[in-house]
Design an enzyme around this catalytic site. Structure first.
Site, PDB file in Angstrom:
ATOM      1  N   HIS A  20       0.841  -1.205   0.000  1.00 14.90           N
ATOM      2  CA  HIS A  20       0.000   0.000   0.000  1.00 14.90           C
ATOM      3  C   HIS A  20       0.876   1.255   0.000  1.00 14.90           C
ATOM      4  CE1 HIS A  20      -3.507   2.508   1.416  1.00 14.90           C
ATOM      5  NE2 HIS A  20      -2.506   3.242   1.868  1.00 14.90           N
ATOM      6  N   GLU A  21       1.826   1.320   0.930  1.00 17.61           N
ATOM      7  CA  GLU A  21       2.669   2.510   1.042  1.00 17.61           C
ATOM      8  C   GLU A  21       3.594   2.662  -0.168  1.00 17.61           C
ATOM      9  OE1 GLU A  21       1.992   4.680   3.142  1.00 17.61           O
ATOM     10  OE2 GLU A  21       0.648   3.466   4.353  1.00 17.61           O
ATOM     11  N   HIS A  24       1.891   4.857  -2.713  1.00 12.36           N
ATOM     12  CA  HIS A  24       2.055   6.286  -2.416  1.00 12.36           C
ATOM     13  C   HIS A  24       3.480   6.751  -2.742  1.00 12.36           C
ATOM     14  CE1 HIS A  24      -1.847   6.601  -0.647  1.00 12.36           C
ATOM     15  NE2 HIS A  24      -1.570   5.892   0.437  1.00 12.36           N
TER      16      HIS A  24
END
Length: 430
Positions: A20-21, A24
């Site tokens: 997920h990170e 980003h």
């Protein structure tokens, strides 16, 4: 085996957070936003290493993660990053604004998050949840097409002797109960139903739908028995049966009058093709959206399960602790190791799908809240351009921080409630 199952889920959880990170991080770097930190977990740092301008690390509590981008919020209306105020709400705004600029260095003026165009900020914030969606679909496809899942098949497990309304939930027959069409036609356990009234029945849902759609009709049923095909003739009865939704799932506590043959289907491992897998995943997304919308209504029952004598429903909200416990139970099931692994991957996939949907809620501090702020800014600027008004400038998301703290407080309270329920009255699959 319980510990092994928990470890497998924990590894899947950490990978999901890091993935997920990474969404980003990669998009932020793509748009030249400076990212001082990339961390998996919260709390004290266990390990970290700095590469280039970013510190990569793992923290002690694996319940989330973050990347730190500089300049998340714009300066105040007076152009200042930090000011003084005696108002608690105003202080929240100023503290958030100050934190967004605390790592700004000379030369970073054009590398701030808020200076990027709204569509770029939307991409950066959407990339994290989207990575969870990709991982969820990848794992679902792997299990459905590779390992297969345990489903009802068209093989007969047991033939019912009589017609009984399913809402009565009894296994014994009364003298007044008519014989079941399956028993009257001579259907036997271990028969594999090949076709029903000329329709090939390779899947259970196909067979079930055909039976339900033909009450009162006499039909030919072709079964495979001892390696040979045999034709049976059955007059389909009308009976009260459990209602099914559009995806073929049973609707709990609801019944309809439909065709009834009278047998229990055997379960087996079934592999789906790509089209069937996509349809299955679409149904799960729809189910998950409805479950998320119904979440507030489940809180009273969750409270009763945690602090009262209420039962823990199978569809009750479940946190990381509860999911880890289920992961452990999976490895204690008396099923082949491949199915244990497949079920564990499905659990991680479902977790990732939930992460995607939850993070897309248009509320701060979730990613969806930042996306909503960027979209609102874009709308304001386009409206100003159409009506030839001055550019209103960036939307100050920092002003919503008091709301973000309220939302975060609600999430924390809900998380604690789920944690208590997971410990004292957990969801069980056995």
């Amino acid at each position: 085996m319980m510990i092994l199952g928990i470890v497998v889920f924990a590894i899947g959880l950490l990978i999901s957070i890091a993935w997920h990170e990474l969404g980003h991080l990669s998009t932020a770097k793509l748009f030249k936003i400076r990212v001082p930190q990339y961390m998996v977990g919260f709390g004290p740092t266990i390990w970290s290493r700095k590469k280039g301008e970013t510190e990569y690390g793992v923290k002690a509590v694996p319940l989330g993660g973050y990347i730190r981008m500089i300049g998340m919020f714009p300066p105040g209306p007076d152009g200042r990053i930090e000011s003084r105020s005696t108002s608690p709400l105003r202080s929240m705004v100023e503290d958030a604004r100050a934190a967004a600029f605390e790592e700004v260095e000379p030369g970073d003026e054009d590398r701030l998050f808020y200076t990027r165009k709204p569509w770029k900020r939307v991409i950066v914030m959407f990339a994290g949840p989207f990575m969870n969606l990709i991982l969820a679909f990848g794992l679902f496809l792997t299990v459905l097409m590779g390992f297969g899942t345990t489903q009802e098949t068209t093989t007969v497990s047991e033939v019912q002797k009589c017609v009984v309304k399913q809402s009565e939930k009894r296994d014994t027959c009364k003298k007044s109960d008519p014989a079941s069409p399956a028993a009257a036609a001579g259907l036997r356990a271990k028969d594999k139903i090949v076709s029903f009234d000329g329709v090939k029945t390779e899947r259970w849902n196909t067979l079930s739908d055909e039976i339900r759609a033909n009450p009162g009709r006499t039909v030919d049923i072709v079964v495979l028995r001892d390696g040979h095909e045999k034709v049976l003739h059955a007059k389909i009865a009308t009976n009260q049966v459990a209602k099914k939704d559009s995806s073929g799932q049973i609707v709990k506590g609801q019944y309809v009058n439909a065709g009834f043959l009278g047998f229990s289907a055997a379960t087996g491992v079934v592999r789906l093709d790509f089209g069937e897998s996509v349809t299955w995943m679409g149904d799960r997304v729809d189910d998950s959206v409805h479950s998320l919308a119904a979440l507030p209504g489940k809180i009273p029952a969750l409270w009763d399960a945690a602090f009262g004598n209420g039962p823990r429903e199978p569809d009750s909200p479940m946190g990381v602790v509860g999911a880890a416990r289920v992961g452990g139970e999976i490895f204690n099931l008396d099923i082949p190791a491949t199915q244990q692994l497949g079920m564990s991957l499905m659990l991680v996939a479902g977790f990732n799908l939930s992460l995607f949907l939850f993070n897309m809620l248009p509320l701060l501090p979730l990613d969806g809240g930042h996306i909503a702020g960027a979209l609102w800014e874009s709308l304001r600027r386009h409206v100003a351009k159409v009506f030839r008004r001055p550019d209103p400038g960036p939307f100050d998301v920092a002003k919503l921080m008091p709301v973000a703290y309220v939302v975060a407080g609600i999430f924390v309270c809900f998380t604690v409630l789920v944690l208590i329920a997971d410990v004292v009255n957990p969801v069980k699959i056995t």
